[in-house]
Design a protein around this motif. Sequence first.
Motif, short mmCIF file in Angstrom:
data_model
loop_
_atom_site.label_atom_id
_atom_site.label_comp_id
_atom_site.label_asym_id
_atom_site.label_seq_id
_atom_site.Cartn_x
_atom_site.Cartn_y
_atom_site.Cartn_z
N THR A 8 -33.68 18.01 -42.56
CA THR A 8 -34.07 17.57 -41.23
C THR A 8 -33.15 16.45 -40.78
O THR A 8 -32.97 15.47 -41.49
N GLU A 9 -32.57 16.61 -39.59
CA GLU A 9 -31.73 15.55 -39.02
C GLU A 9 -32.62 14.50 -38.40
O GLU A 9 -33.57 14.81 -37.67
N LYS A 10 -32.34 13.24 -38.71
CA LYS A 10 -33.12 12.12 -38.19
C LYS A 10 -32.23 11.25 -37.31
O LYS A 10 -31.04 11.09 -37.59
N ARG A 15 -24.33 4.78 -33.31
CA ARG A 15 -23.58 5.94 -32.83
C ARG A 15 -22.56 6.38 -33.89
O ARG A 15 -21.88 5.57 -34.48
N GLY A 16 -22.49 7.68 -34.12
CA GLY A 16 -21.55 8.22 -35.09
C GLY A 16 -22.08 8.29 -36.51
O GLY A 16 -21.41 8.76 -37.41
N ILE A 17 -23.31 7.82 -36.71
CA ILE A 17 -23.98 7.89 -38.01
C ILE A 17 -25.17 8.83 -37.87
O ILE A 17 -25.97 8.69 -36.96
N VAL A 18 -25.28 9.78 -38.78
CA VAL A 18 -26.37 10.74 -38.76
C VAL A 18 -27.06 10.70 -40.12
O VAL A 18 -26.40 10.65 -41.15
N ARG A 19 -28.38 10.72 -40.10
CA ARG A 19 -29.15 10.70 -41.34
C ARG A 19 -29.89 12.03 -41.49
O ARG A 19 -30.47 12.54 -40.54
N PHE A 20 -29.85 12.57 -42.69
CA PHE A 20 -30.54 13.81 -42.99
C PHE A 20 -31.53 13.54 -44.12
O PHE A 20 -31.21 12.83 -45.07
N GLU A 21 -32.72 14.13 -44.02
CA GLU A 21 -33.71 14.06 -45.09
C GLU A 21 -33.90 15.47 -45.64
O GLU A 21 -34.02 16.42 -44.88
N ARG A 52 -18.22 19.52 -49.55
CA ARG A 52 -18.50 20.51 -48.49
C ARG A 52 -18.56 19.85 -47.12
O ARG A 52 -18.08 20.41 -46.14
N LEU A 53 -19.17 18.68 -47.04
CA LEU A 53 -19.24 17.98 -45.76
C LEU A 53 -17.86 17.54 -45.30
O LEU A 53 -17.50 17.70 -44.12
N PHE A 54 -17.07 16.97 -46.20
CA PHE A 54 -15.70 16.56 -45.83
C PHE A 54 -14.87 17.77 -45.39
O PHE A 54 -14.03 17.66 -44.50
N ALA A 55 -15.11 18.93 -45.98
CA ALA A 55 -14.34 20.14 -45.65
C ALA A 55 -14.55 20.59 -44.21
O ALA A 55 -13.72 21.32 -43.67
N THR A 56 -15.62 20.14 -43.56
CA THR A 56 -15.85 20.51 -42.16
C THR A 56 -14.83 19.85 -41.23
O THR A 56 -14.65 20.29 -40.11
N GLY A 57 -14.21 18.76 -41.71
CA GLY A 57 -13.27 18.03 -40.87
C GLY A 57 -13.94 17.10 -39.87
O GLY A 57 -13.28 16.41 -39.12
N ARG A 58 -15.26 17.08 -39.89
CA ARG A 58 -16.02 16.25 -38.94
C ARG A 58 -16.66 15.03 -39.59
O ARG A 58 -17.30 14.24 -38.92
N VAL A 59 -16.48 14.90 -40.91
CA VAL A 59 -17.17 13.85 -41.66
C VAL A 59 -16.15 12.86 -42.22
O VAL A 59 -15.17 13.25 -42.85
N GLY A 60 -16.42 11.57 -42.01
CA GLY A 60 -15.53 10.52 -42.50
C GLY A 60 -16.10 9.76 -43.68
O GLY A 60 -15.39 8.99 -44.33
N GLY A 61 -17.38 9.94 -43.99
CA GLY A 61 -17.99 9.27 -45.12
C GLY A 61 -19.38 9.82 -45.37
O GLY A 61 -20.04 10.32 -44.45
N VAL A 62 -19.82 9.73 -46.63
CA VAL A 62 -21.13 10.26 -47.02
C VAL A 62 -21.79 9.27 -47.98
O VAL A 62 -21.14 8.76 -48.89
N HIS A 63 -23.06 9.02 -47.77
CA HIS A 63 -23.86 8.21 -48.68
C HIS A 63 -25.10 9.01 -49.05
O HIS A 63 -25.77 9.55 -48.17
N VAL A 64 -25.38 9.11 -50.34
CA VAL A 64 -26.54 9.86 -50.82
C VAL A 64 -27.43 8.91 -51.61
O VAL A 64 -26.96 8.21 -52.50
N MET A 65 -28.72 8.91 -51.27
CA MET A 65 -29.72 8.13 -52.01
C MET A 65 -30.98 8.97 -52.10
O MET A 65 -31.64 9.21 -51.09
N ALA A 66 -31.24 9.50 -53.29
CA ALA A 66 -32.41 10.35 -53.53
C ALA A 66 -32.38 11.57 -52.61
O ALA A 66 -31.55 12.44 -52.80
N ILE A 68 -32.06 11.34 -49.16
CA ILE A 68 -31.48 10.92 -47.87
C ILE A 68 -29.96 11.02 -47.95
O ILE A 68 -29.35 10.47 -48.87
N VAL A 69 -29.38 11.70 -46.98
CA VAL A 69 -27.92 11.80 -46.88
C VAL A 69 -27.51 11.20 -45.54
O VAL A 69 -27.96 11.66 -44.48
N THR A 70 -26.70 10.16 -45.60
CA THR A 70 -26.22 9.51 -44.39
C THR A 70 -24.76 9.88 -44.22
O THR A 70 -23.96 9.74 -45.15
N VAL A 71 -24.43 10.39 -43.03
CA VAL A 71 -23.09 10.89 -42.75
C VAL A 71 -22.45 10.06 -41.65
O VAL A 71 -23.05 9.84 -40.59
#
Length: 94
Positions: A8-10, A15-21, A52-66, A68-71
């Motif tokens: 789920t996108e939260k 701006r420019g930061i997206v969080r997924f649960e 996989r996220l970096f391979a989209t060419g749209r992602v500049g950084g990824v943080h994973v905690m349990a 929660i994925v913050t892009v």
Amino acid sequence: MGQLVGVTEKPSATRGIVRFETNRTISGSGHEQFHTVADAYGDTPSDELARRLFATGRVGGVHVMANIVTVDLVKGNDATGLADAMARELQQDD
């Protein structure tokens, strides 16, 4: 067949930061930070997801905690389709 992976996108206040649960833990209880694809050199689910996220060419950084994925999106890009791509990748790891 295992349980379907839900992503789920939260909204984010930044701006420019997206969080997924997700409905399952990806990284255990630790933080994993990926500034570039080179940081995702391991074989954990978090590493593969970051690649996989970096391979989209749209992602500049990824943080994973349990579960929660913050892009951090590359400037000018949006998150369209990233939740579906994450769900497919995580389902494969199941």
